[in-house]
Design an enzyme around this catalytic site. Sequence first.
Site, PDB file in Angstrom:
ATOM      1  CG  ASN A  88      -1.674  -1.144   1.248  1.00  0.00           C
ATOM      2  OD1 ASN A  88      -2.856  -1.747   0.422  1.00  0.00           O
ATOM      3  ND2 ASN A  88      -2.288  -1.757   2.544  1.00  0.00           N
ATOM      4  N   GLY A  94      -4.430   3.566   0.493  1.00  0.00           N
ATOM      5  CA  GLY A  94      -4.590   2.921   1.969  1.00  0.00           C
ATOM      6  C   GLY A  94      -3.408   2.415   3.238  1.00  0.00           C
ATOM      7  CD  GLN A  95       3.199   4.465   2.547  1.00  0.00           C
ATOM      8  OE1 GLN A  95       3.148   4.791   1.648  1.00  0.00           O
ATOM      9  NE2 GLN A  95       4.351   3.509   3.272  1.00  0.00           N
ATOM     10  CG  HIS A 101       4.154  -1.925   5.224  1.00  0.00           C
ATOM     11  ND1 HIS A 101       4.837  -0.999   5.543  1.00  0.00           N
ATOM     12  CD2 HIS A 101       3.741  -3.100   5.442  1.00  0.00           C
ATOM     13  CE1 HIS A 101       3.509   0.291   5.413  1.00  0.00           C
ATOM     14  NE2 HIS A 101       2.332  -0.621   5.449  1.00  0.00           N
ATOM     15  CG  HIS A 103       1.109  -5.842   3.892  1.00  0.00           C
ATOM     16  ND1 HIS A 103      -0.092  -6.288   5.052  1.00  0.00           N
ATOM     17  CD2 HIS A 103       0.626  -4.510   3.457  1.00  0.00           C
ATOM     18  CE1 HIS A 103      -0.532  -4.964   5.248  1.00  0.00           C
ATOM     19  NE2 HIS A 103      -0.304  -3.968   4.580  1.00  0.00           N
TER      20      HIS A 103
HETATM   21  P1  5GP Z   1      -0.597  -0.316   5.654  1.00  0.00           P
HETATM   22  O1  5GP Z   1      -1.893  -0.264   6.316  1.00  0.00           O
HETATM   23  O2  5GP Z   1       0.284   0.909   5.958  1.00  0.00           O
HETATM   24  O3  5GP Z   1      -0.481  -1.136   4.686  1.00  0.00           O
HETATM   25  O4  5GP Z   1       0.055  -1.585   6.820  1.00  0.00           O
HETATM   26  C1  5GP Z   1      -0.083  -1.810   8.163  1.00  0.00           C
HETATM   27  C2  5GP Z   1       0.656  -2.597   8.586  1.00  0.00           C
HETATM   28  O5  5GP Z   1       1.267  -2.725   9.952  1.00  0.00           O
HETATM   29  C3  5GP Z   1      -1.998  -3.119   9.398  1.00  0.00           C
HETATM   30  O6  5GP Z   1      -2.126  -4.166   8.213  1.00  0.00           O
HETATM   31  C4  5GP Z   1      -1.195  -3.527  10.944  1.00  0.00           C
HETATM   32  O7  5GP Z   1      -2.109  -3.785  11.347  1.00  0.00           O
HETATM   33  C5  5GP Z   1       0.108  -3.401  11.168  1.00  0.00           C
HETATM   34  N1  5GP Z   1       0.970  -2.578  11.821  1.00  0.00           N
HETATM   35  C6  5GP Z   1       0.858  -1.327  12.674  1.00  0.00           C
HETATM   36  N2  5GP Z   1       1.324  -1.190  13.466  1.00  0.00           N
HETATM   37  C7  5GP Z   1       1.657  -2.730  13.963  1.00  0.00           C
HETATM   38  C8  5GP Z   1       2.846  -2.953  15.274  1.00  0.00           C
HETATM   39  O8  5GP Z   1       3.175  -2.505  15.879  1.00  0.00           O
HETATM   40  N3  5GP Z   1       2.982  -4.790  15.153  1.00  0.00           N
HETATM   41  C9  5GP Z   1       2.974  -5.193  14.416  1.00  0.00           C
HETATM   42  N4  5GP Z   1       3.162  -6.620  14.094  1.00  0.00           N
HETATM   43  N5  5GP Z   1       1.499  -4.910  12.610  1.00  0.00           N
HETATM   44  C10 5GP Z   1       2.107  -3.991  13.322  1.00  0.00           C
END
Ligand code: 5GP
Length: 115
Positions: A88, A94-95, A101, A103
Site C-alpha cells: 500500500n 491505504g498506507q 512494507h 504484506h
Molecule cells: P498499511 O496499512 O500501512 O499497508 O499496513 C500497516 C500494517 O501494519 C497493518 O496491517 C497493521 O495491522 C500493521 N501494524 C501496525 N502497527 C503494528 C505493530 O506495532 N506491530 C505489528 N506486528 N503490526 C503492526
Amino acid sequence: MSDCIFCKIAAKEIPSTLVYEDDQCVAFKDLEPQAPVHVLVIPKKHVESVLALQEDDKALAAHILVDVIPKLAKELGVAEKGFRVVANTGEEGGQSVKHLHFHLLGGRSMQWPPG
Ligand code: 5GP
Ligand code: ZN
C-alpha cells in the site's frame, strides 16, 4: 528514523513475532492479520514507501522480492496454492505506516478488486 514504529520493530525496541531476519530486512506477523498467513516484510533501513526507493535501493528491493518473499511463502506453506503481495502506497493506497512494507497474505482465497 526515531519515531517510526517499523524502525523500532526492526531494531527490536518494540516486540513483534519475527518470522525472518537478515542483514537487510525483517519479516514479522501483522498485529491484525487479514488472512491465516499475514506477515510484513520490511527493509531495516527506513524508506518511506515504494515511491521513496532510490537507485541505490535496487539491490535491497530485489533482495526482498526475489529472495525473501518467495522463500517465506514456501516456508509459511502458501506458495503452492498462491498468495498475495501488497505494498500500500500513500493516502489513497491505504498506507498507514510510513515505512515501506510488503504484506504477504495467504491461506485463503483472495477477492478482486481489493477494497
Ligand atoms: P498499511 O496499512 O500501512 O499497508 O499496513 C500497516 C500494517 O501494519 C497493518 O496491517 C497493521 O495491522 C500493521 N501494524 C501496525 N502497527 C503494528 C505493530 O506495532 N506491530 C505489528 N506486528 N503490526 C503492526
Ligand atoms: Zn522506519
